[in-house]
Design a protein around this motif. Sequence first.
Motif, PDB file in Angstrom:
ATOM      1  N   PHE A   1       0.843  -1.202   0.000  1.00 38.52           N
ATOM      2  CA  PHE A   1       0.000   0.000   0.000  1.00 38.52           C
ATOM      3  C   PHE A   1       0.875   1.248   0.000  1.00 38.52           C
ATOM      4  N   HIS A   2       0.413   2.297  -0.689  1.00 37.84           N
ATOM      5  CA  HIS A   2       1.145   3.567  -0.751  1.00 37.84           C
ATOM      6  C   HIS A   2       0.164   4.664  -1.132  1.00 37.84           C
ATOM      7  N   VAL A   3       0.355   5.873  -0.595  1.00 34.45           N
ATOM      8  CA  VAL A   3      -0.464   7.001  -1.027  1.00 34.45           C
ATOM      9  C   VAL A   3      -0.085   7.315  -2.472  1.00 34.45           C
TER      10      VAL A   3
ATOM     11  N   CYS B   1      -5.281  -0.702   6.660  1.00 33.78           N
ATOM     12  CA  CYS B   1      -4.059  -0.479   5.867  1.00 33.78           C
ATOM     13  C   CYS B   1      -4.055   0.919   5.248  1.00 33.78           C
ATOM     14  N   ALA B   2      -5.185   1.323   4.688  1.00 32.86           N
ATOM     15  CA  ALA B   2      -5.277   2.633   4.037  1.00 32.86           C
ATOM     16  C   ALA B   2      -5.112   3.770   5.046  1.00 32.86           C
ATOM     17  N   GLN B   3      -5.700   3.633   6.219  1.00 30.13           N
ATOM     18  CA  GLN B   3      -5.561   4.664   7.246  1.00 30.13           C
ATOM     19  C   GLN B   3      -4.114   4.750   7.736  1.00 30.13           C
ATOM     20  N   LEU B   4      -3.461   3.606   7.881  1.00 36.12           N
ATOM     21  CA  LEU B   4      -2.076   3.595   8.356  1.00 36.12           C
ATOM     22  C   LEU B   4      -1.145   4.252   7.343  1.00 36.12           C
ATOM     23  N   VAL B   5      -1.332   3.971   6.061  1.00 29.57           N
ATOM     24  CA  VAL B   5      -0.461   4.563   5.050  1.00 29.57           C
ATOM     25  C   VAL B   5      -0.727   6.064   4.925  1.00 29.57           C
ATOM     26  N   LYS B   6      -1.986   6.485   5.047  1.00 34.21           N
ATOM     27  CA  LYS B   6      -2.310   7.921   5.002  1.00 34.21           C
ATOM     28  C   LYS B   6      -1.668   8.636   6.190  1.00 34.21           C
TER      29      LYS B   6
ATOM     30  N   VAL C   1      -4.118  16.328   4.106  1.00 37.64           N
ATOM     31  CA  VAL C   1      -5.230  16.637   3.206  1.00 37.64           C
ATOM     32  C   VAL C   1      -6.278  15.528   3.241  1.00 37.64           C
ATOM     33  N   ASN C   2      -7.482  15.884   2.845  1.00 39.00           N
ATOM     34  CA  ASN C   2      -8.565  14.913   2.741  1.00 39.00           C
ATOM     35  C   ASN C   2      -8.628  14.384   1.311  1.00 39.00           C
ATOM     36  N   ASN C   3      -9.371  13.321   1.145  1.00 38.13           N
ATOM     37  CA  ASN C   3      -9.605  12.717  -0.170  1.00 38.13           C
ATOM     38  C   ASN C   3      -8.313  12.356  -0.906  1.00 38.13           C
ATOM     39  N   VAL C   4      -7.523  11.483  -0.264  1.00 38.80           N
ATOM     40  CA  VAL C   4      -6.323  10.975  -0.926  1.00 38.80           C
ATOM     41  C   VAL C   4      -6.609   9.571  -1.444  1.00 38.80           C
ATOM     42  N   ASP C   5      -5.945   9.245  -2.523  1.00 38.25           N
ATOM     43  CA  ASP C   5      -6.052   7.893  -3.061  1.00 38.25           C
ATOM     44  C   ASP C   5      -4.883   7.067  -2.544  1.00 38.25           C
ATOM     45  N   VAL C   6      -5.194   5.853  -2.134  1.00 36.11           N
ATOM     46  CA  VAL C   6      -4.180   4.895  -1.714  1.00 36.11           C
ATOM     47  C   VAL C   6      -4.203   3.775  -2.745  1.00 36.11           C
ATOM     48  N   VAL C   7      -3.034   3.494  -3.305  1.00 32.38           N
ATOM     49  CA  VAL C   7      -2.921   2.405  -4.272  1.00 32.38           C
ATOM     50  C   VAL C   7      -2.414   1.161  -3.557  1.00 32.38           C
TER      51      VAL C   7
ATOM     52  N   VAL D   1      -8.075   2.862  -3.482  1.00 34.17           N
ATOM     53  CA  VAL D   1      -9.140   3.117  -2.515  1.00 34.17           C
ATOM     54  C   VAL D   1      -9.024   4.576  -2.090  1.00 34.17           C
ATOM     55  N   ARG D   2     -10.133   5.268  -2.032  1.00 35.75           N
ATOM     56  CA  ARG D   2     -10.162   6.674  -1.629  1.00 35.75           C
ATOM     57  C   ARG D   2     -10.294   6.745  -0.111  1.00 35.75           C
ATOM     58  N   VAL D   3      -9.433   7.549   0.507  1.00 37.79           N
ATOM     59  CA  VAL D   3      -9.510   7.789   1.950  1.00 37.79           C
ATOM     60  C   VAL D   3      -9.958   9.235   2.118  1.00 37.79           C
ATOM     61  N   GLU D   4     -11.182   9.397   2.553  1.00 39.49           N
ATOM     62  CA  GLU D   4     -11.744  10.744   2.659  1.00 39.49           C
ATOM     63  C   GLU D   4     -11.046  11.571   3.732  1.00 39.49           C
ATOM     64  N   LYS D   5     -10.831  10.958   4.891  1.00 39.51           N
ATOM     65  CA  LYS D   5     -10.168  11.691   5.974  1.00 39.51           C
ATOM     66  C   LYS D   5      -9.514  10.701   6.920  1.00 39.51           C
ATOM     67  N   ARG D   6      -8.592  11.211   7.700  1.00 40.02           N
ATOM     68  CA  ARG D   6      -7.936  10.391   8.720  1.00 40.02           C
ATOM     69  C   ARG D   6      -8.942  10.088   9.817  1.00 40.02           C
TER      70      ARG D   6
END
Length: 169
Positions: free
Chosen positions: A39-41, A70-75, A84-90, A119-124
């Motif tokens: 996983f990576h931003v 996983c997505a929250q941890l990488v963000k 920032v909000n609304n980041v994509d995690v690949v 996967v889109r991560v809207e916010k932490r």
Amino acid sequence: MVFYFKARPEVGDYTIFMGIDKHENEDLIKYGFPEDIWFHVDKMSSAHVYVRLNKGQAIDNISEGLLEDCAQLVKANSIQGNKVNNVDVVYTPWYNLKKTASMDVGQVGFHNSKMVRTVRVEKRINEIVNRLNKTKVERKPDLKAEREAVNAAERAEKKLLMRDKVKTA
């Protein structure tokens, strides 16, 4: 050093891990397992986060809860992405990571871009990040030795299967 985290219990017994820096990420890239999902931003600097799936489990079998952990941890471990909000995690299987000699330390590409998911991560979500951080353990594994041990075990298993096949033939 590698940081290890325990995923939420209701998703199963999964360990999420990440390198402490880009040099450790190189070893994680080099000595990964076929069951590892990376996983990576997207398009930002961030930690390389992995989850090791169970044998026979594929990327399509990742539950929503495990994916969110996983997505929250990488963000949370991206200087830019955490602000920032609304980041994509690949994310993609480890074996899809491509490393060439011309790439910077910690930089990767992909063998097949069709195997990369987003996967889109809207916010932490602090509750998730805080829960994961409470399980954080720091270790200095010998990644090469771990990989070699798994390779040796797989070779021994194949050898036994071949012997059994010859005996029954």
